[in-house]
Structures are given as C-alpha cells and as structure tokens.
Scaffold this active site. Structure first.
Site, PDB file in Angstrom:
ATOM      1  CG  ASP A  59      -5.380  63.283 -95.583  1.00  0.00           C
ATOM      2  OD1 ASP A  59      -4.864  62.150 -95.480  1.00  0.00           O
ATOM      3  OD2 ASP A  59      -6.141  63.605 -96.521  1.00  0.00           O
ATOM      4  CE1 TYR A  64      -7.280  64.991-102.365  1.00  0.00           C
ATOM      5  CE2 TYR A  64      -6.014  65.369-100.383  1.00  0.00           C
ATOM      6  CZ  TYR A  64      -6.989  64.683-101.052  1.00  0.00           C
ATOM      7  OH  TYR A  64      -7.681  63.687-100.409  1.00  0.00           O
ATOM      8  CE  LYS A  89      -5.431  60.697 -98.719  1.00  0.00           C
ATOM      9  NZ  LYS A  89      -5.566  62.134 -98.801  1.00  0.00           N
ATOM     10  CG  HIS A 118      -5.905  59.260-103.409  1.00  0.00           C
ATOM     11  ND1 HIS A 118      -5.480  60.560-103.480  1.00  0.00           N
ATOM     12  CD2 HIS A 118      -7.168  59.342-102.942  1.00  0.00           C
ATOM     13  CE1 HIS A 118      -6.445  61.374-103.076  1.00  0.00           C
ATOM     14  NE2 HIS A 118      -7.477  60.652-102.748  1.00  0.00           N
TER      15      HIS A 118
HETATM   16  N1  LIG Z   1      -8.989  59.591 -99.654  1.00  0.00           N
HETATM   17  C1  LIG Z   1      -9.950  60.198-100.321  1.00  0.00           C
HETATM   18  O1  LIG Z   1     -10.390  59.733-101.384  1.00  0.00           O
HETATM   19  C2  LIG Z   1     -10.518  61.455 -99.776  1.00  0.00           C
HETATM   20  C3  LIG Z   1      -9.878  62.129 -98.765  1.00  0.00           C
HETATM   21  N2  LIG Z   1     -10.390  63.284 -98.249  1.00  0.00           N
HETATM   22  C4  LIG Z   1      -9.601  63.967 -97.208  1.00  0.00           C
HETATM   23  O2  LIG Z   1     -10.440  64.272 -96.101  1.00  0.00           O
HETATM   24  C5  LIG Z   1     -10.451  65.676 -95.860  1.00  0.00           C
HETATM   25  C6  LIG Z   1     -11.772  66.108 -95.282  1.00  0.00           C
HETATM   26  O3  LIG Z   1     -12.834  65.735 -96.148  1.00  0.00           O
HETATM   27  P1  LIG Z   1     -14.235  66.484 -96.096  1.00  0.00           P
HETATM   28  O4  LIG Z   1     -15.207  65.713 -96.868  1.00  0.00           O
HETATM   29  O5  LIG Z   1     -14.044  67.899 -96.452  1.00  0.00           O
HETATM   30  O6  LIG Z   1     -14.573  66.388 -94.552  1.00  0.00           O
HETATM   31  P2  LIG Z   1     -15.791  66.880 -93.664  1.00  0.00           P
HETATM   32  O7  LIG Z   1     -16.939  65.937 -93.769  1.00  0.00           O
HETATM   33  O8  LIG Z   1     -15.214  67.094 -92.329  1.00  0.00           O
HETATM   34  O9  LIG Z   1     -16.278  68.219 -94.288  1.00  0.00           O
HETATM   35  C7  LIG Z   1     -15.597  69.418 -94.127  1.00  0.00           C
HETATM   36  C8  LIG Z   1     -16.310  70.435 -94.971  1.00  0.00           C
HETATM   37  O10 LIG Z   1     -17.582  70.699 -94.417  1.00  0.00           O
HETATM   38  C9  LIG Z   1     -17.789  72.077 -94.372  1.00  0.00           C
HETATM   39  N3  LIG Z   1     -18.664  72.416 -93.253  1.00  0.00           N
HETATM   40  C10 LIG Z   1     -18.377  72.340 -91.958  1.00  0.00           C
HETATM   41  N4  LIG Z   1     -19.422  72.744 -91.215  1.00  0.00           N
HETATM   42  C11 LIG Z   1     -20.398  73.052 -92.083  1.00  0.00           C
HETATM   43  C12 LIG Z   1     -21.707  73.523 -91.937  1.00  0.00           C
HETATM   44  N5  LIG Z   1     -22.211  73.765 -90.729  1.00  0.00           N
HETATM   45  N6  LIG Z   1     -22.440  73.713 -93.048  1.00  0.00           N
HETATM   46  C13 LIG Z   1     -21.931  73.461 -94.259  1.00  0.00           C
HETATM   47  N7  LIG Z   1     -20.672  73.032 -94.476  1.00  0.00           N
HETATM   48  C14 LIG Z   1     -19.924  72.828 -93.391  1.00  0.00           C
HETATM   49  C15 LIG Z   1     -16.424  72.681 -94.183  1.00  0.00           C
HETATM   50  O11 LIG Z   1     -16.391  73.993 -94.624  1.00  0.00           O
HETATM   51  C16 LIG Z   1     -15.564  71.774 -95.002  1.00  0.00           C
HETATM   52  O12 LIG Z   1     -15.468  72.228 -96.331  1.00  0.00           O
HETATM   53  C17 LIG Z   1     -10.081  66.281 -97.219  1.00  0.00           C
HETATM   54  O13 LIG Z   1      -9.591  67.600 -97.138  1.00  0.00           O
HETATM   55  C18 LIG Z   1      -9.037  65.296 -97.693  1.00  0.00           C
HETATM   56  O14 LIG Z   1      -7.807  65.581 -97.065  1.00  0.00           O
HETATM   57  C19 LIG Z   1     -11.584  63.772 -98.687  1.00  0.00           C
HETATM   58  C20 LIG Z   1     -12.281  63.152 -99.673  1.00  0.00           C
HETATM   59  C21 LIG Z   1     -11.798  61.957-100.336  1.00  0.00           C
HETATM   60  O1  LIG Z   2      -9.418  62.624-102.251  1.00  0.00           O
HETATM   61  C1  LIG Z   2     -10.457  63.198-102.307  1.00  0.00           C
HETATM   62  C2  LIG Z   2     -11.444  63.367-103.353  1.00  0.00           C
HETATM   63  C3  LIG Z   2     -10.902  63.540-104.703  1.00  0.00           C
HETATM   64  C4  LIG Z   2     -11.062  62.621-105.676  1.00  0.00           C
HETATM   65  N1  LIG Z   2     -10.457  63.072-106.795  1.00  0.00           N
HETATM   66  C5  LIG Z   2      -9.919  64.276-106.556  1.00  0.00           C
HETATM   67  C6  LIG Z   2      -9.200  65.133-107.370  1.00  0.00           C
HETATM   68  C7  LIG Z   2      -8.757  66.306-106.852  1.00  0.00           C
HETATM   69  C8  LIG Z   2      -9.034  66.607-105.547  1.00  0.00           C
HETATM   70  C9  LIG Z   2      -9.758  65.758-104.736  1.00  0.00           C
HETATM   71  C10 LIG Z   2     -10.183  64.581-105.237  1.00  0.00           C
END
Ligand SMILES: NC(=O)C1=CN([C@@H]2O[C@H](COP(=O)(O)OP(=O)(O)OC[C@H]3O[C@@H](n4cnc5c(N)ncnc54)[C@H](O)[C@@H]3O)[C@@H](O)[C@H]2O)C=CC1
Ligand SMILES: O=CCc1c[nH]c2ccccc12
Length: 295
Positions: A59, A64, A89, A118
């Site tokens: 993803d 990003y 996205k 996005h």
């Molecule tokens: N479409 C959107 O607006 C968004 C998309 N995303 C996508 O989703 C992906 C995953 O999102 P996340 O919120 O990171 O997913 P997630 O809820 O799976 O969290 C992963 C994070 O949790 C941390 N983690 C894992 N185990 C842990 C523990 N025991 N204690 C503390 N921290 C721990 C990891 O180091 C990692 O940074 C992103 O990389 C991105 O590609 C994320 C946010 C917004």
């Molecule tokens: O998509 C995940 C969360 C997010 C929202 N705005 C930004 C900007 C840069 C990285 C991640 C994000």
C-alpha cells in the site's frame, strides 16, 4: 529470516479482481515530511523484507513521498510483478491522470492493481466529487489501473459519487479497528459490494490502550498462542475486512502472517465487537473529521 509456508487468502472484489487479505503499508512508519528525492534506504529494505516474507499487497500513496522506495523494492524484491498487488492513492487533486502517471513512473510499473482517491475532503461539492470519480473511471478505462476505489469516504461522500458512478468503487480504505467499527458505513459497503480495507488495524492494542478489550484480548492470545496484533488482524479478516499494517521489524512482520493460520469463532468476533463498541478512538484525519466522529 526464512519465508513461512503460510497461505494468505484473497478477497474477491466487485470488479472480479482479487485482493490479498493482508497489506503492508508504506505510510505511517515511512512517509517523508521533507525532500521526496532523498531516498530512504531503510524503507526500501523494509518493503523488500516484507516481500521476502510473503507480503504481496503493498500500500502506497503519493502524499507519503515513498513511491520511489516502493518501486525500487518491487523491482529488487525477487517476486514477479504479476504476483504482487500494488496500491497507490491520488492526494485529492483534480489531475487524476497526471498524478497516476507520475506514480507509475516512480513505482516503475505500467499499471497499478488499485488506485484510490486518498480523501474526499478537498472536494467541496457533490459535483466536484462526482467529477473526480468520473476521472478515476477514465484512468481505469485507459488501463493505468486495474481497479479503482476510495479512502476515508464517509456515507455522504459515497452516496454522492454513487448517484453518477458508472463503476462502483471496488473498496473504501478506512481507519477500522474494534474502537472504530463504523456500522452504518459498513452496511453501505455491503449494500453496494464495496470491500472494506482497514488502516490502523492494530490501534486497539497499540495507541488506544488501555481499553475494555485488554483482558479479553489477553485470553485470546493464550487460546491461539499468537499476539494481540494477530488477534486484531484476524478480527478484520473474519469480517471480510482487509487489514493493512506496517512495521520496520522483521520479527513482527513474520509474526503477523500467523493471522492466516487460525480463525476466531463467530462468538469471539461478536464479543470483540460488543466490548469494542464501549470505547471510541480515532487516530487519523482528526483535524478534519474530528476525534469524536464515529462515521
Ligand atoms: N488511507 C489513509 O488515510 C491511511 C492509510 N494508512 C495505510 O495503512 C498502513 C498501516 O497503518 P498503521 O496505522 O501504521 O497500522 P497499524 O495499526 O497496523 O499500526 C502499525 C504500527 O504499530 C506499531 N506497533 C506494532 N506493534 C506495536 C506494539 N506492540 N507497541 C507499539 N507499537 C506497535 C508498528 O511499529 C507500526 O508503526 C500505513 O502504512 C498506510 O499505508 C494509514 C493511515 C491512514
Ligand atoms: O494516509 C495516511 C495518513 C496521512 C494523512 N496525511 C498524511 C501525510 C503524509 C503521510 C501520511 C498521511
């Protein structure tokens, strides 16, 4: 670390394509705030590690600023392009084709598997959302992406584009975990055959702790001999929701794949849902949506 012999199922989407049931994200742990052209080797290595362990659903997003790293990892990851499921996205602009062509160049591929809008927030009217969706349909028609979908769309945004859509979105990528279950939105997804993909799937066992699920998750980790993270991922999968996680730690990434080796019972899924509904937590886009909005 050796690749585990684990079969990861896929979810059939409304356009006939299939999406692997666990994704690896290049956003949260990896996004750049500064110069995009400064290559982050750690990000490349982490994606290659994920690919090596068996993650095929990758993803990304233009905002990003890690698409070049993702593309390099895809090229050097040792897995043929056609075995990977590549998502990126559009940032929420009005030049959908220009953006996607830029992303394809950085990703070093001719076509992505899934292109998402996005966020709906920059589009201020129904007409603007409908125009963007028509442009998404055009890039699919042009063969630049196999599937098209949306992210962070709430019911009002989906209803707006559905009024004029020729192609129903294949999925909506949303923050989803036991403390943010969006029942009304998921009902709308179900009605239109829109798949749900979950970002932040580990929130209940990371950022939103302590919480009402802590004791029950502890009991489930003992029963299934897995971690709370794997219970969280499996809870998504058991509801046909595709979780997208991330980590820079190889051991964690390897462990997460165990979510494909067991199944929660319907009673366990229901109990997590019921306990989860007693707390609310939203970790992303709160500056726009508001922390307390549950839609
Ligand atoms: N479409 C959107 O607006 C968004 C998309 N995303 C996508 O989703 C992906 C995953 O999102 P996340 O919120 O990171 O997913 P997630 O809820 O799976 O969290 C992963 C994070 O949790 C941390 N983690 C894992 N185990 C842990 C523990 N025991 N204690 C503390 N921290 C721990 C990891 O180091 C990692 O940074 C992103 O990389 C991105 O590609 C994320 C946010 C917004
Ligand atoms: O998509 C995940 C969360 C997010 C929202 N705005 C930004 C900007 C840069 C990285 C991640 C994000």
């Amino acid at each position: 670390m050796a690749k585990l012999d684990i079969f990861m199922p896929s979810l059939k989407l409304n356009d006939g394509t299939s999406m692997p049931m666990l994704g690896y994200g290049t956003g949260t742990a990896w996004y750049k705030t500064g110069d995009e052209s400064k290559i982050d080797q750690a990000c490349i290595d982490a994606v290659k590690t994920a690919i090596g362990l068996g993650y095929t659903h990758l993803d990304g997003a233009e905002i990003y600023k890690t698409e070049t790293e993702l593309g390099t990892a895809i090229k050097d990851g040792g897995v043929p392009r056609e075995k990977l499921y590549i998502v990126t996205k559009n940032p929420g602009n009005t030049d959908i084709e220009g953006s996607l062509r830029g992303s394809l160049k950085k990703l070093q591929v001719d076509q992505v598997d899934l292109y998402l809008v996005h966020q709906p927030f920059p589009y201020e009217t129904e007409g603007a959302l409908q125009k963007v969706w028509a442009d998404m349909e055009a890039v699919q028609q042009a063969g630049l992406t196999k599937s098209i979908g949306v992210s962070n769309f709430q019911p009002q945004h989906l209803n707006a584009i559905l009024k004029t859509a020729k192609v129903i979105p294949a999925c909506n990528q949303i923050e989803f975990h036991p403390y943010l279950q969006h029942p009304e939105l998921l009902e709308l997804h179900k009605k239109h055959g829109i798949a749900t993909t979950a970002y932040g799937p580990l929130s209940a066992v990371t950022k939103a702790k302590p919480g009402p699920l802590d004791d029950y998750f502890a009991a489930l980790t003992k029963k299934y001999a897995v971690s709370e993270a794997e219970i969280s991922l499996r809870w998504c999968i058991d509801q046909d929701v595709v979780p997208i996680t991330t980590s820079s730690k190889e051991q964690r990434l390897s462990d997460y794949l165990r979510c494909a080796t067991f199944k929660l019972t319907p009673v366990e899924v229901k109990k997590i849902n019921e306990l989860g509904q007693t707390k609310h937590f939203r970790g992303f886009w709160t500056h726009i949506i508001g922390e307390n909005d549950r839609t």
